[in-house]
Scaffold this motif. Structure first.
Motif, PDB file in Angstrom:
ATOM      1  N   SER A   1      25.213 -18.957 -37.111  1.00 16.63           N
ATOM      2  CA  SER A   1      24.433 -18.031 -36.603  1.00 16.63           C
ATOM      3  C   SER A   1      22.707 -17.528 -37.407  1.00 16.63           C
ATOM      4  CB  SER A   1      25.578 -17.262 -36.957  1.00 16.63           C
ATOM      5  OG  SER A   1      26.663 -16.665 -36.926  1.00 16.63           O
TER       6      SER A   1
ATOM      7  N   VAL B   1      20.652 -20.447 -35.722  1.00 21.40           N
ATOM      8  CA  VAL B   1      20.655 -19.503 -34.759  1.00 21.40           C
ATOM      9  C   VAL B   1      19.358 -18.397 -34.611  1.00 21.40           C
ATOM     10  CG1 VAL B   1      21.382 -18.490 -32.039  1.00 21.40           C
ATOM     11  CG2 VAL B   1      22.518 -20.596 -33.010  1.00 21.40           C
TER      12      VAL B   1
ATOM     13  N   SER C   1      15.993 -19.821 -35.577  1.00 25.03           N
ATOM     14  CA  SER C   1      15.338 -20.364 -33.739  1.00 25.03           C
ATOM     15  C   SER C   1      14.777 -18.773 -33.146  1.00 25.03           C
ATOM     16  CB  SER C   1      16.366 -20.991 -32.972  1.00 25.03           C
ATOM     17  OG  SER C   1      17.654 -20.659 -33.148  1.00 25.03           O
TER      18      SER C   1
ATOM     19  N   TYR D   1      15.874 -19.221 -30.170  1.00 31.60           N
ATOM     20  CA  TYR D   1      16.704 -18.026 -29.919  1.00 31.60           C
ATOM     21  C   TYR D   1      17.089 -17.304 -30.319  1.00 31.60           C
ATOM     22  CZ  TYR D   1      18.044 -22.417 -26.879  1.00 31.60           C
ATOM     23  OH  TYR D   1      17.402 -22.996 -25.919  1.00 31.60           O
TER      24      TYR D   1
END
Length: 334
Positions: A180, A183, A186, A188
């Motif tokens: 998590s 992510v 990033s 995203y």
């Protein structure tokens, strides 16, 4: 040469990651220094953290408030039991193979429910979970309401099972929390933050909100299923009420709301509070659940950011920094 630079890591973040790495090493090494009871407790806590973090990603970033994550917990756990106990697959391999079940289940569920908003989506996920519980209760292959026991684990020694449980618990935390975090750092993560703040505005800036929510839903299903498989392998027994019970949704909501929605730190704080509250006050039954419900309601009304949000208002020391800060070369933050 530019007078500014973008930084994301902080001193508190570096310290937290060192502590996290040491904790993972400690979990992996537990079979050589910890009691069986402590290993079981740590595995349980890791599963609570994983399920809560998956719910946190759904509700805190995707805007998908689910009260049916127990569907994926139960499906993966039962798949693991069937593969290991019925078909003779190595139980540790079965844990990872079983993750295909929640992934496959999440796709039609999302496309069935994604048009629903707010409470309608939440009710829809609960209905799906209840339907799966009733299905499991009436399936002869799953031994109906009597449940199943993982008798094949007797082929492994107590020490071997402790090693496997510790490794799985550490891997579960690394995948759910560490994954998590990566992510969120990033591109995203930037899209998810924009979607959380204003889905319409994010869509107008090129964020594919529908696709991103779909990815979040499937990932949360797999993460919850991973936690379910690990948890019930440690328990060595599973029944439909325990696998598909509302307790999984209850603990996820309590942990995230009390700790702080939309933050990794809040999940850790809330999970520790829930774990010890369950151990110390669980014997009081309904009274204990009422107190947990009132605490959740109080946080929702008066501490929207949970305990971590309250802490963050007074101290700028994130454990898992994901924001980008523009600073002067002399270190002054802009």
């Amino acid at each position: 040469m530019s007078k500014y630079q973008v930084i994301r890591m902080t001193l508190s973040g570096r310290i937290a990651w060192v502590i996290f790495a040491v904790a993972l090493i400690g979990i992996v090494s537990m079979p050589w220094w910890a009691s069986q009871g402590l290993i079981r407790d740590v595995v349980t806590l890791a599963c609570y953290i994983a399920v809560a973090q998956m719910w946190n990603m759904l509700a805190g970033y995707g805007g998908l408030v689910s009260v049916g994550q127990q569907a994926f917990v139960g499906v993966a756990a039962y798949a693991m039991f069937v593969l290991a106990q019925t078909y003779g697959v190595n139980p540790y391999s079965a844990v990872f193979i079983s993750l295909l079940a929640p992934a496959a289940l999440a796709v039609p569920i999302y496309y069935l429910l994604h048009r629903l908003e707010g409470p309608y989506f939440a009710i829809g996920t609960w209905v799906v979970a209840e339907a799966l519980r009733l299905l499991a209760t009436n399936m002869p292959m799953l031994n109906g309401g009597a449940g199943m026991s993982l008798r094949v684990m007797t082929q492994f020694s107590v020490h071997e099972r402790a090693i496997a449980s510790s490794l799985l618990a550490a891997l579960l935390l690394l995948v759910t929390l560490g994954g998590s975090y990566l992510v969120l750092r990033s591109r995203y993560g930037i899209a998810m933050t924009a979607m959380r703040d204003n889905p319409a505005a994010a869509a107008s800036q090129g964020v594919n909100v529908h696709r991103l929510r779909f990815y979040l839903f499937v990932a949360a299903a797999v993460g919850s299923g991973f936690a379910g498989a690990v948890y019930f392998m440690a328990q060595l027994r599973i029944t439909p009420p325990s696998a598909f019970g509302m307790n999984w949704a209850n603990l996820a909501i309590f942990i995230v709301m009390v700790g702080g929605i939309g933050s990794l730190e809040g999940v850790l704080i809330g999970a520790v509070i829930f774990f010890f509250a369950e151990r110390w006050f669980g014997e009081y039954g309904a009274s204990y659940l009422i107190v947990l419900g009132l605490m959740t309601l109080a946080c929702a009304l008066y501490f929207r950011g949970g305990l971590w949000g309250f802490y963050s208002r007074h101290f700028n020391a994130p454990w898992f920094p994901t924001r980008r800060h523009l600073v002067r070369s002399n270190g002054v933050t802009k």
